[in-house]
Design an enzyme around this catalytic site. Sequence first.
Site, short mmCIF file in Angstrom:
data_model
loop_
_atom_site.label_atom_id
_atom_site.label_comp_id
_atom_site.label_asym_id
_atom_site.label_seq_id
_atom_site.Cartn_x
_atom_site.Cartn_y
_atom_site.Cartn_z
N LYS A 105 -6.31 1.94 -16.33
CA LYS A 105 -6.00 2.03 -14.90
C LYS A 105 -6.19 0.65 -14.29
CE LYS A 105 -4.92 5.10 -11.72
NZ LYS A 105 -4.10 6.32 -11.91
P1 NAD Z 1 1.03 8.01 -2.60
O1 NAD Z 1 0.57 6.69 -2.14
O2 NAD Z 1 2.47 8.22 -2.84
O3 NAD Z 1 0.53 9.13 -1.57
C1 NAD Z 1 -0.78 9.27 -1.16
C2 NAD Z 1 -0.76 10.22 0.02
O4 NAD Z 1 -2.10 10.57 0.34
C3 NAD Z 1 -0.15 9.61 1.28
O5 NAD Z 1 0.64 10.58 1.92
C4 NAD Z 1 -1.37 9.29 2.13
O6 NAD Z 1 -1.08 9.28 3.51
C5 NAD Z 1 -2.26 10.44 1.75
N1 NAD Z 1 -3.67 10.23 2.03
C6 NAD Z 1 -4.43 9.12 1.87
N2 NAD Z 1 -5.67 9.36 2.30
C7 NAD Z 1 -5.69 10.63 2.74
C8 NAD Z 1 -6.69 11.45 3.31
N3 NAD Z 1 -7.92 10.99 3.51
N4 NAD Z 1 -6.36 12.73 3.66
C9 NAD Z 1 -5.12 13.20 3.47
N5 NAD Z 1 -4.14 12.47 2.93
C10 NAD Z 1 -4.42 11.20 2.57
O7 NAD Z 1 0.16 8.33 -3.91
P2 NAD Z 1 0.48 9.38 -5.06
O8 NAD Z 1 1.10 8.65 -6.17
O9 NAD Z 1 1.10 10.59 -4.48
O10 NAD Z 1 -1.01 9.72 -5.53
C11 NAD Z 1 -1.78 10.76 -4.94
C12 NAD Z 1 -2.80 11.24 -5.96
O11 NAD Z 1 -2.10 11.70 -7.11
C13 NAD Z 1 -3.76 10.17 -6.44
O12 NAD Z 1 -5.00 10.73 -6.72
C14 NAD Z 1 -3.12 9.71 -7.73
O13 NAD Z 1 -4.04 9.10 -8.62
C15 NAD Z 1 -2.61 11.02 -8.24
N6 NAD Z 1 -1.57 10.91 -9.27
C16 NAD Z 1 -0.37 10.34 -8.98
C17 NAD Z 1 0.57 10.24 -10.00
C18 NAD Z 1 1.94 9.67 -9.75
O14 NAD Z 1 2.77 9.76 -10.66
N7 NAD Z 1 2.23 9.11 -8.59
C19 NAD Z 1 0.29 10.72 -11.27
C20 NAD Z 1 -0.94 11.33 -11.52
C21 NAD Z 1 -1.86 11.41 -10.50
#
Ligand code: NAD
Length: 420
Positions: A105
Amino acid sequence: MEDLNPFRIAHAQFARAARHVLISDGLLDTLARPERTTRIDFPVQMDDGTIRVFTGYRVQHNNARGPFKGGIRYHPDVTEDAIKAMAAWMTWKTAVMDIPFGGAKGGVVCAPKQLSMDEKRAITRRYVTQLGPTLGPMIDIPAPDVYTDATTMAWIFDTYDMTHKGQNNLPVVTGKPLELGGSHGRATATARGCLFCVEEAVGRGLVDGLQTLAGARVVVQGFGSAGAHAALFAQQAGATVVAVSDSTGAIAAPAGLDVARLQEHKRQAGSVCGFAGATAIPSADLLEMECDVLIPAALENQITAVNAERVRARLIAEAANGPTTPAADEILHRRGVPVIPDILANGGGVTVSYYEWVQNIQDEQWDAETVDAKLRRKMVSAFHTVFDIATEKRLDPRTAAYVLALDRVAHVTELRGIWP
Ligand code: NAD
């Protein structure tokens, strides 16, 4: 006071599962630690001409089963321990999904909303350049995470490609734009995989009285790449999405939100707040709303000892990494609320990243149906393998997923032998 340090949380989860596997103490000690932790402090010239120093990390946890693999996060709360935790979760996730990658990561401490595109590009190029030979198509392959996206991945590819001419560099990073070696279905894969798990959970009878997702009430925390698509797919499966949130606030509509229109609203307004027909609610209340399925899709440590008793969801599917603390896990398990753990529920992202990497190596592009069908098979198989272990060994699903992952990584390490 509950310890919310992500690496210590990851270690507590690991230690809990370690009691249920037959792995020597020395090997467990090896698997518990990241192989390499890199910290870099690098200067970037900002748009106004000033120079600012940024701190970045890349943690390579384990590569026994294949090259290191893991996303890159741009967020002010990035810490070494958070990245170490997520690198370890990647190792267990790739093992649960049974794809030939290890775990890594990365992250940069920054506030992306306050940076221009040029500044973000400069940060990305400098970060990749300073990581140097520790990245590579067969060494360590980044992907998107919070506040990084396909554009960021295009910059990572370009930076690497400019300094490694004469070879196919597309597999150095996944989550790229479709027209630059990206895969169909990658942008939606995390959410798609999460919904496949939810459907299997419902089909397996884990949610009393619910046979299908039709009519189920779903709440989603986080409306980004994972959360917005999860909400959309839930709605397409017939569920009613009754509340969502992002970093700016939370909204609810008991009769259901039109997710496609909400996505458009968020694109224009930069926030889910102010969406016509929805009511603003306090963000903390969202996690405690009565619903069938709660999908945390934002950040770590959202369901904790403080609010776990008040969670009224009947199933939790962790699209986010690390949203539930060990103390909350115990409370939810005692209360009979099943949790589909992150290292399974969000494994669709890295699975389609693997498909992208394979397509890049083979110089192919698969159609969306092929990717989706392959993803579904992988998710369904991983889901039932984990829940069969949970049933058989009477474990909570997270511990069961860890047991599966630890066994797989330990087995391969033993097959390879410890070098020299
Ligand atoms: P992203 O940046 O696209 O979206 C994050 C979202 O969370 C945004 O809408 C933001 O406004 C919101 N957010 C931030 N702080 C917040 C809070 N305190 N309360 C409510 N909403 C809040 O990121 P993503 O890629 O969607 O990642 C989100 C989660 O999914 C993370 O934990 C990430 O590690 C996990 N994840 C993502 C992927 C991927 O392929 N993108 C894969 C596995 C896991």
